[in-house]
Design a protein around this motif. Structure first.
Motif, PDB file in Angstrom:
ATOM      1  N   UNK A 180      95.624  60.864 -83.158  1.00  0.00           N
ATOM      2  CA  UNK A 180      94.984  59.458 -82.756  1.00  0.00           C
ATOM      3  C   UNK A 180      95.491  58.299 -83.644  1.00  0.00           C
ATOM      4  N   UNK A 212      93.299  52.775 -79.835  1.00  0.00           N
ATOM      5  CA  UNK A 212      92.550  53.490 -78.633  1.00  0.00           C
ATOM      6  C   UNK A 212      91.622  54.840 -78.877  1.00  0.00           C
ATOM      7  N   UNK A 213      92.255  55.581 -79.564  1.00  0.00           N
ATOM      8  CA  UNK A 213      91.537  56.804 -79.995  1.00  0.00           C
ATOM      9  C   UNK A 213      91.121  56.955 -81.327  1.00  0.00           C
ATOM     10  N   UNK A 214      91.528  56.153 -82.146  1.00  0.00           N
ATOM     11  CA  UNK A 214      90.655  56.094 -83.463  1.00  0.00           C
ATOM     12  C   UNK A 214      89.504  54.828 -83.213  1.00  0.00           C
TER      13      UNK A 214
END
Lengths: 771, 293
Positions: free
Chosen positions: A689, A693-695
């Motif tokens: 990540x 977006x994903x962190x």
């Protein structure tokens, strides 16, 4: 407290020296500028886009530098073939490990900025190119052939400590263990702190709770990626523009890695888009310099966000056990903890700071903490706001909350009963001087937030936290301009509003309006060495240097007035921005303003300036207590932060807006750490990540207004009573939120982040267990 | 890389069909530009479709709406009548990205990118939106559910472009809703997304239902068993429980950085129930307004 982030291993903790009393209680009663909230001097530049950050510098003939990074978490670099890349039109230089000489002083930094024998983590720099465009540079990276021999990897701290774990460094012998181990391991060091006899203490307890905790690695998440422009001249005279918290440190390390005198390298710190400790070391700067030296042209390197996540310095992940015993009436009889931190591919995880600060809030007869600094195949960690403390305090404060529940005592009451105070022997050794934990606990208890009603699925959490704070080498100059304005040069990059604080303190001393003072961050050729902006040290240390430089300028201005009036210098005092005759001469001459003295300075001896350089001591510890209300959706595990209050001791808030901003910023980063932020590694040892977006850092709409209460228990070590405020704010939130979420969910959560899948599973597992 | 900006969809289709290398369509560009910048794709041809009138307009048709493929979500969400008729579809699109991204992002781009977590797609599937596709062999109409196959992979042939999507007229007592689960409040990607559309008769019995499910399989799903559980009921708790179970049963998720199999499966059912409750409220409100707004 701060440490050289590039030190090969953690330094032995220093005892706090008894420092001189600097605090001036009388002056504190008459502050005119200190405590006001004038506009920030850098505000206009930042909102209009005029401020120049790391990537905003452009030099004539500048090349684009890009770095080739290892796709493997652990591999021997058998060979690197750069022939094809060098032959590509537009490529001006290509560098690898062969372009840097071995360096005993900065061995780990050298290995981190450009891999040598092995790639130790995904994203580890392998080679770099400088080319006339980004497109050419990209193409060149693809032409570099690297032969890797892939090795087994390890990214988890407990697995890395196992005897059969893949070994990162064949020469790593655990420090702090007697006798020294005969075999290498991934454990860089062990340290132990405490006093008394914990077993005897536990024997006195009515209730003992022991729990295991884990926290994930998180990133500081500064908005500005690392960026720099390096320019090495044909004569070796070099300049470097970069976003950093410590340009003097950058100069020191880069000059050493390049094998040049520090006098040949001038480093200028750009405006900085956040650091939080992550910009206290070097990553791309020596690479850009080496590329520039080889190309004979300036080279800019700007990291992508992907690179920031994979190859800058996040904080440690942890695995911990904490055991605390308490009597029925709320006396803590013993506290014990083991704190295992992985700090990436090189030694230096802040486990020792974690172990030192874990129980710092409590006056304990029996306490023992053990720290393990462990290496894994992850990027080498850097400092992150109170490095090491949030995790260990999360573990301790979680158990404290549970104990309060067990003995039926209010959690603030339990903390007050055991709180560290002036004279307490701290859990890490030295005795505390004047400090404000009790005051923050009382203010939290008396705050309307603490007694506000809660709805269904809601829970309230409380936690306290501590940070050492730091002083360090500091050097500032103050010039009185001919028109009566004042120019200050400090050597500490402004990451939290320190320029405003410097202007306020100088205005206070000189007795002139804030608007007439301007502060800049001077380059490394303009001032003596300054330690990095870290350890919450700048408003304290550079501030004290500015105050003392102001006082020297005042003395000189009094001398000039005495010369004009032809009276002894001792017969002149400084009041409200004016030199006044005193004693026998009182009333004899019209007071002279700063502007009047400045205007005639050319006739009375030339420019007037003040300067102060010292190694600042007496930083003064800072404590805080946080209250948070959370709501848990029992069907999805989603957590909402409903209300949040930070109470913290600032000693003296020079510019309260900035102090509140620091409190709020710490709380918000803590909320992210507690709820959703984490470095997620796949089985392949690669980061899953590496992007926002994903962190999952919190966004503005995730947060309530963070309420703040500034407690002011003056620090005797500063003329105005200042304590550093930048770091303590991130220490309590992990625990406070865990306590709130556990109360709302009806089950104790012991692993961070408390992401919805983890919370939902805990709720569902508890339901099954209850049946 | 060549950039073309044709004026008709036929010209656009011809450009795409004749390109030997890698070709990409540029509508809002909120996916493509990110892919270009990160080096994920290096196309030989980019065809910008924003100058094609049929692709940039919203037209009322047979009581429903035809939405051009290059219409941005911001424009769509300012169309009051469209929002009143299909609030669930519009909300799904409106959830994507930031305000700035909304000014560029398109629903059809979201559809053709074929991400399983595409926020605007489950709502379109529930509404039974029909896509009009233009290609070298002419024009064809395809239900939205039949377009995505897998991440980045669609049923569109070389040279084919989605020109518009058609949202049919909503019935008098009909309502739709879209809910997604994200750990944050915005700027995130669905861990689970559920779009529902229901129709009720005058006595409140559900006569028609469609449930679209995102982020729990290789592509967006149409869950027929979930619809069956609702049809014929008055959407009482027993029917909703049955529907939640059917929704969860349809999930074929993976464990990844965004969520676990266990979590996604359970939360899909939870969100489906919550979405039906919102859709029901909307249907009843619409009926009380005489089938309008």
């Amino acid at each position: 407290m701060a440490r050289n982030p590039d030190a090969d291993s953690a330094p032995a903790p220093k005892a706090v020296k008894t420092s001189t009393i600097e605090f001036d209680a009388d002056k504190a009663k008459t502050f005119k500028v200190v405590g006001s909230r004038p506009p920030r001097p850098d505000g206009m530049d930042k909102v209009t886009g005029r401020a120049r950050f790391g990537a905003d510098m452009v030099m004539p003939g500048q090349l684009v530098g890009l770095i080739l990074r290892s796709p493997h978490p652990h591999a021997v670099i058998v060979s690197i073939d750069t022939t094809a890349a060098e032959a590509l039109s537009g490529v001006k230089s290509v560098i690898t490990r062969d372009d840097f000489a071995e360096n005993a002083d900065h061995h780990d930094v050298l290995c981190n900025i450009m891999a040598r024998e092995k790639a130790l983590y995904e994203g580890h720099a392998i080679a770099a190119v400088a080319a006339t465009s980004k497109a050419v540079a990209r193409k060149a990276l693809k032409l570099i052939k690297v032969d890797y021999q892939i090795l087994p990897h390890v990214t988890d701290v407990d697995l890395a400590m196992a005897p059969d774990a893949p070994l990162l460094h064949a020469d790593m012998i655990t420090s702090g263990v007697t006798p020294a181990p005969t075999k290498p391991s991934n454990i860089a060091g062990r340290s132990e702190f405490g006093h008394g006899d914990v077993e005897a203490g536990f024997a006195l307890a009515d209730v003992i709770i022991e729990r295991d905790f884990k926290t994930a690695a998180t990133h500081q998440g500064y908005i500005e990626p690392h960026a720099c422009v390096a320019n090495v001249g044909a004569d070796g005279m070099s300049e470097l523009w970069c976003c950093t918290q410590g340009h003097f440190h950058v100069r020191q390390v880069c000059a050493s890695l390049l094998g040049i005198d520090v006098s040949r390298l001038r480093v200028t710190a750009s405006e900085i888009g956040g650091g939080f400790g992550g910009k206290t070391t070097v990553f791309i700067e020596p690479v850009a310099l080496a590329l520039s030296r080889k190309a004979g042209r300036p080279v800019k390197i700007a990291m992508s966000r992907d690179e920031v996540f994979k190859a800058s310095g996040p904080t440690a992940s942890s695995s911990m056990n904490v055991k605390i015993g308490v009597t029925k009436d709320g006396h803590i009889t013993a506290g014990e903890g083991e704190f295992r931190y992985q700090g990436g591919a090189f030694a230096g995880a802040p486990a020792d700071f974690g172990a030192m600060s874990a129980f710092a809030c409590y006056a304990l007869d029996n306490v023992k903490t053990v720290a393990y600094d462990v290496v894994t195949n992850r990027p080498k960690g850097a400092a992150y706001r109170a490095p090491g403390a949030p995790m260990s305090v999360y573990a301790v404060e979680s158990v404290i909350a549970e104990l309060a529940g067990e003995i039926g005592m209010d959690p603030i009451e339990l903390r007050l009963k055991n709180a560290a105070r002036e004279g307490t022997k701290s859990s890490y050794g030295p005795k505390f001087g004047s400090c404000g934990l009790v005051e923050t606990l009382e203010a939290a208890r008396d705050h309307p937030h603490y007694s506000a009603p809660l709805g269904p699925n809601q829970g309230r959490g409380v936690a306290s936290g501590f940070w050492f704070n730091f002083g360090g080498e500091t050097c500032s100059t103050l010039n009185i301009n001919a028109d009566g304005t004042v120019a200050i040069a400090v050597g500490t990059p402004d990451i939290g509003g320190s320029r405003a604080a410097m202007c306020i303190m100088a205005a206070e001393e000189l007795g002139i309006p804030y608007e007439r003072v301007r502060t800049i961050v001077a380059d490394t050729s303009s001032l003596g060495y300054n330690d990095t902006t870290e350890g919450s040290r700048v408003t304290f240390s550079s501030g004290m240097a500015v105050i003392k430089a102001s006082r020297k300028a005042v003395t000189e201005m009094c001398n000039r007035a005495a010369m004009i009036w032809d009276i002894p210098a001792e017969a002149v005092t400084w009041e409200d921005g004016h030199a006044k005759p005193s004693g026998a001469n009182a009333g004899e001459f019209e007071p002279m303003s700063l502007a009047e003295i400045a205007a005639t300075a050319s006739k009375t001896g030339g420019p007037i300036a003040g300067h102060h350089e010292y190694n600042a001591d007496g930083a003064g510890v800072s404590f805080g207590t946080h209250i948070v209300d959370t709501e848990v959706d029992p069907e999805t595990g989603r957590v909402d932060i409903l209300r949040y209050t930070v109470v913290q001791d600032a000693g003296k808030a020079i510019h309260p807006d900035y102090v509140e901003g620091q409190f709020q910023g710490g709380a918000v980063q803590g909320i992210g750490w507690a709820l959703n932020e984490e470095y997620i590694y796949g089985e392949d040892g690669r980061l899953q990540n590496a992007g926002f977006l994903d962190y999952r850092m919190p966004v503005a709409s995730d947060l309530p207004m963070i309420d703040t209460v500034i407690v002011e228990v003056p620090n005797p070590g500063h003329p105005y009573g200042v304590r550093g405020v930048g770091e303590t704010g991130i220490v309590p939130p992990l625990a406070a939120i865990a306590n709130g979420v556990s109360a709302a969910a009806g089950v104790r959560l012991t692993e961070l982040p408390m992401s919805p899948p983890r919370v939902l599973k805990a709720i569902d597992d508890a339901k099954v267990a209850a049946q | 890389m060549r950039y073309e900006s044709p004026q008709t969809i036929e010209a656009a289709s011809a450009l795409l069909a004749s390109e030997a290398g890698l070709a990409r369509i540029l509508a809002g560009g909120t996916d493509l530009l990110v892919q270009l910048r990160s080096g994920m794709v290096e196309p030989d041809l980019v065809v910008d479709v924003k100058n094609i009138p049929t692709m940039t307009s919203i037209v009322e048709e047979n009581g429903g709406y035809r939405i051009g493929a290059a219409v941005s979500s911001a424009v769509m969400n300012e169309h009051a009548d469209l929002c009143a008729m299909w609030p669930g579809v519009m909300e799904g699109a409106d959830l994507i990205g930031s305000t700035q991204v909304q000014g560029r992002a398109t629903m059809v781009g979201n559809l053709c990118n074929c991400g399983p977590a595409a926020d605007s797609v489950p709502g379109m599937v529930a509404a039974n939106a029909i896509a009009t596709i233009v290609g070298p062999n002419g024009r064809r109409e395809v239900p939205v559910i039949d377009i995505p196959v897998a991440p980045g992979k669609s049923t569109l042939a070389k040279g084919e472009i989605v020109e518009s999507v058609f949202l049919p007229a909503q019935v008098k007592r009909g309502g739709d809703a879209y809910l997604r689960f994200i750990p944050r409040t915005e700027m995130d990607i669905a861990v689970v997304g559920v779009g529902v559309n229901i129709e009720l008769d005058d006595s409140g019995v559900c006569t028609h239902a469609r449930v679209g499910l995102g982020a729990v399989a290789i592509k967006v799903l149409l869950v027929e068993d979930a619809a069956k559980a609702l049809i014929g009921s008055k959407l009482d708790d027993a029917a909703l429980d049955k529907m939640a179970a059917a929704t969860s049963a349809a999930c074929k998720p993976i464990n990844d950085k965004r969520g676990t199999i266990e979590f996604r499966t359970k939360v899909a059912g939870v969100l489906a129930v919550r979405a039906v409750k919102i859709a029901l409220e909307r249907a009843n409100k619409r009926a009380s307004n005489g089938g309008e707004k």
